[in-house]
Scaffold this active site. Structure first.
Site, short mmCIF file in Angstrom:
data_model
loop_
_atom_site.label_atom_id
_atom_site.label_comp_id
_atom_site.label_asym_id
_atom_site.label_seq_id
_atom_site.Cartn_x
_atom_site.Cartn_y
_atom_site.Cartn_z
N GLU B 50 -10.65 -13.76 -1.68
CA GLU B 50 -10.25 -13.56 -3.07
C GLU B 50 -10.27 -14.85 -3.89
O GLU B 50 -10.48 -14.82 -5.11
CB GLU B 50 -8.86 -12.93 -3.15
CG GLU B 50 -8.83 -11.46 -2.77
CD GLU B 50 -8.62 -11.22 -1.29
OE1 GLU B 50 -8.70 -12.19 -0.51
OE2 GLU B 50 -8.37 -10.06 -0.91
N PHE B 112 4.65 -2.60 2.39
CA PHE B 112 3.48 -3.23 3.00
C PHE B 112 2.60 -3.83 1.90
O PHE B 112 2.31 -3.19 0.90
CB PHE B 112 2.69 -2.17 3.79
CG PHE B 112 1.42 -2.71 4.37
CD1 PHE B 112 1.45 -3.69 5.35
CD2 PHE B 112 0.18 -2.25 3.93
CE1 PHE B 112 0.27 -4.20 5.88
CE2 PHE B 112 -0.99 -2.76 4.46
CZ PHE B 112 -0.96 -3.74 5.44
N LYS B 162 -0.21 1.15 -7.74
CA LYS B 162 -1.20 2.14 -7.32
C LYS B 162 -0.96 3.50 -7.98
O LYS B 162 -1.91 4.16 -8.42
CB LYS B 162 -1.15 2.30 -5.79
CG LYS B 162 -2.26 3.19 -5.27
CD LYS B 162 -2.38 3.12 -3.76
CE LYS B 162 -3.57 3.94 -3.30
NZ LYS B 162 -3.75 3.91 -1.85
#
Lengths: 200, 569
Positions: B50, B112, B162
């Site tokens: 990244e 997570f 998300k």
């Protein structure tokens, strides 16, 4: 980085030799870097958004600026908060602080209200042991300082006191230190006098 | 039109006419990647780490006038990106980073791949957002691009959980942005500009000091115009190289820690200094107290008020966008027949020429061993001074800055402020994507290049024919140089044993690798590399291990206290 001192003899670039159109480098006396520091009351309007406070406090810690106190709450317009920061620094540092604060995207306006006539207030709640002769003495001192006793038990008082921070300090100094059980202070909020108005 | 959050993200990028997104998929951004898959307007470039995604996006912004875009997932995806973000922040590069976040309901529960993205990046972005509602995605992305590009540019991060990318809502892309808390100054104060003009016209020993702002605001031609009309010497900072043509006779080269003798002397002894889009940082003026020992009037034009009078007191501050302020200044200059005192200027130029005669960039030539400076000189010749050059950080970076004479802006891509090793290859990827067909060279060292060497794989996947010039001296050269000068030759941990065979390594990735050992082979190797238009060529130059960068101003020393040669030590 390195603090190894190096010789200053030949080889170092020096002022041009005589005969040059420029004067030799004037090795002036050392300029003192310690500048007088002053206490400043900085007021800001900022978006009342999650994270706005941490942007301000993060700026102070990241750049090593001093915070004596910081207070913040929403204004009459709930989309906007008003913050008062007490900071101590030289004029240069305070100038940088106001500029850096202005640069934060959430900050709408910044004013150093201590630049001119202004009012500062802080609120203190102080819980003291109040038994025997101390009970009368604390009451008397609170009255002199125009405080109010807002909670009473057999052995304690809570005194509420408002004023500029030096007045609150003076009250603490005026009563017997061993009587103090708890103090809580709000930090200073400040506002300019008269026509000096801070609005978006 | 009702769309999912992920569709909205991609539509926003299309609306912003984003050509390339550099990124790496992961759990939190799967919906966004699914939408990227279904369209072909925005091209995604899959990097190998990244950090490289952000560097490549950053390079796109540096070599064009566009905003670079990177897309990373939550948690480690984001933390890997932080170095890239901080690099862009220090050099005021406009990029937008979109990061995935764990679902809203999981935030704060140590889920997570959860990190406090907004918290971690806050000190190294211009601004960041956490989007908690799908209807906020479009306005936020619009704001992000606007913030990144206007005022003093910088990276802006948009963190999207998300579930927000899965939620549906009505989409319309806002046409404009209005923020009561953000109104950067555009026009300069007219009275201040007039004052500046007066000072410039009265100057006897003037100097123009041009920084990265000139390049980033595309003000190079205005700078040339002003310099021509006044006849003043111009120095560029490391970030400003190319902002004024290096081969021009009015250029005195780069200034600062490894600047030229003439630039540093003229900077110190000038009587009027015009600073444009620069910030007087420690690598440029050295010790500010020493710099202040000579009285001079300073005019400082910058879009960021906090850059003015930060390290050096300024006499005429002008806050505004460089193009606007410089146009005003040009108009005033054109309206008057008054010009600076010719005679005084001639005397000043004579002095500068005297300083130039020190020939501070001269180095000992060798037939036996490759001098790193020679590689850069040859690179400049072979590419006719017209390549895009990216660099990593260290000695090779300084040699590239000193010996490759940049005549055009946006050609020199390096990490100036943060000094991030490893940017070279990812920067070249971004540049080559933005300028397909143009020659792109990476000047690097064997230490820096290994920090993002995995991107050779990305270069293969996207057929990026960059030319890597590895100045291999088996040392962390700049560290070794400081240890030699200031730490009694104790080379603590600056020697690298067990280096890979870089030529073979490049071949393993599917590229062309060449090892170059003799000075006589340097030019041919470079020509061969650039002749191979479709291949990435990794040139591993075995260079002099003991070479140092001169001139040098030790940290904390005054700008004129230069070490010019080994004899000065």
């Amino acid at each position: 980085m390195s603090s190894v001192s190096r010789p200053t003899g030949a080889g170092y670039a020096r002022a041009p030799a005589s005969g040059s159109p420029l004067p030799a480098l004037p090795w002036l006396p050392k300029i003192s870097t310690s500048k007088p520091t002053m206490r400043h009351v900085i007021s800001l309007l900022l978006e009342n958004e999650a994270g706005a406070l941490s942007r301000v406090s993060g700026l102070f810690s990241a750049r090593g600026y001093n915070i004596e106190s910081l207070t913040v709450a929403a204004t009459e317009d709930p989309s906007m908060s008003r913050m008062t920061i007490i900071s101590i620094g030289s004029d240069d540092v305070i100038e940088q602080i106001t500029k850096q604060l202005n640069k934060l995207v959430d900050v709408v306006k910044v004013v150093d209200v201590s630049e001119a006539a202004h009012i500062e207030r802080e609120l203190m709640l102080i819980k003291v042991r109040a038994t025997g002769k101390d009970r009368e003495e604390v009451k008397r001192t609170a009255d002199i300082f125009r405080g109010h006793i807002v909670d009473v038990t057999e052995s304690t008082y809570i005194v509420e006191l408002t004023g500029d921070p030096t007045k609150l300090d003076a009250f603490i100094g005026a009563i017997d230190r061993t009587l103090i059980l708890e103090t809580v202070r709000t930090g200073v909020c400040g506002i300019g006098r008269g026509d000096r108005i801070l609005r978006a | 039109m009702v769309l999912t959050g992920a569709e909205i993200v991609v539509r926003c990028l299309q609306e912003e006419k984003v050509e390339y997104v550099f990124g790496y998929p992961g759990g939190a951004v799967l919906f966004i990647y699914d939408e990227l898959f279904k369209q072909d307007k925005v091209r995604h470039v899959l990097v190998r780490h990244e950090q490289a995604a952000v560097h490549a996006a950053d390079a796109v912004a540096r070599c064009t006038d566009k905003v670079g875009v990177a897309l990373v997932t939550s948690g480690p995806g984001l933390t890997n990106a932080v170095t890239g973000i901080a690099t862009a922040y220090m050099d005021s590069i406009p990029i937008v980073i979109i990061s995935g976040q764990v679902p809203t309901a999981a935030i704060g529960l140590d889920a997570f791949q959860e990190v406090d993205t907004v918290g971690i990046t806050r000190p190294c972005v211009k601004h960041n957002f956490l989007v908690k509602d799908a209807k906020d995605i479009a306005p936020t992305i619009k704001k992000a691009f606007y913030l990144a590009k206007t005022g003093r540019p910088g990276p802006v991060l948009v963190d999207i959980p998300k579930d927000v990318t899965a939620a549906k809502c009505e989409f319309s892309y806002p046409q404009s942005v209005s923020m009561r808390s953000y109104n950067p100054t555009v026009k300069g104060h007219q009275g201040q500009i007039k004052k500046a003009l007066q000072l410039l016209l009265e100057a006897k020993k003037p100097m123009i000091y041009a920084g990265g702002g000139v390049v980033l605001s595309d003000s190079s031609e205005r700078l040339i115009r002003i310099a021509r009309m006044l006849g003043f010497p111009v120095t560029n900072t490391l970030m400003g190289l190319g902002g004024y043509p290096a081969t021009d006779k009015q250029s005195v080269g780069m200034l600062g820690m490894h600047g030229t003798y003439e630039a540093n002397m003229a900077m110190q002894y000038c009587d009027v200094l015009l600073a444009v889009g620069a910030r007087f940082d420690d690598r440029v003026i050295g010790n500010p107290a020493h710099f202040a020992q000579v009285a001079r009037k300073i005019i400082h034009i910058d879009v960021d008020p906090s850059s003015i009078s930060k390290r050096v007191r300024v006499d005429v501050p002008i806050v505004g966008n460089l193009p606007e302020v410089m146009d005003d200044l040009i108009r005033l200059l054109e309206a008057t027949t008054e010009r600076p005192d010719r005679e005084a200027l001639d005397t000043w130029w004579k002095q500068i020429d005297e300083w130039r005669r020190r020939d501070c960039l001269k180095y000992k030539k060798s037939d036996e061993i490759i001098k790193p400076q020679l590689v850069i000189e040859k690179l400049w010749q072979v590419t006719n001074g017209d390549a895009f050059v990216t660099s990593d950080v260290g000695q090779h970076q300084m040699w590239a800055a000193q010996y490759y004479k940049f005549d055009k802006p946006r050609r020199w891509i390096n990490s100036g402020g943060l000094g991030t090793m490893g940017v070279g290859i990812p920067y070249a990827m971004g540049v080559q994507m933005a300028h397909p067909g143009s020659p792109v060279a990476v000047v690097t060292g064997e230490a820096s290049v290994q920090m993002c060497i995995q991107e050779l794989s990305t270069c293969k996947q996207y057929r990026l024919p960059i030319k890597i010039c590895n100045l291999n001296n088996r040392y962390l050269g700049m560290v070794r140089q400081w240890q030699e000068f200031f730490h009694g030759n104790r080379y603590s941990e600056s020697y690298m044993d067990s280096l890979p065979d870089f030529a073979k390594l490049a071949e393993a990735y599917g590229h062309v690798g060449l090892r170059v050992e003799k000075p006589s082979e340097v030019e041919d190797a470079l020509r061969e590399a650039f002749r191979r238009k479709n291949d990435l060529v990794f040139l591993d130059f075995q260079v002099d291990q003991t070479e140092n960068v001169y001139p040098m101003v030790q940290g904390g020393k005054g700008l004129t206290e230069m070490i010019l040669a080994p004899e000065d030590l």
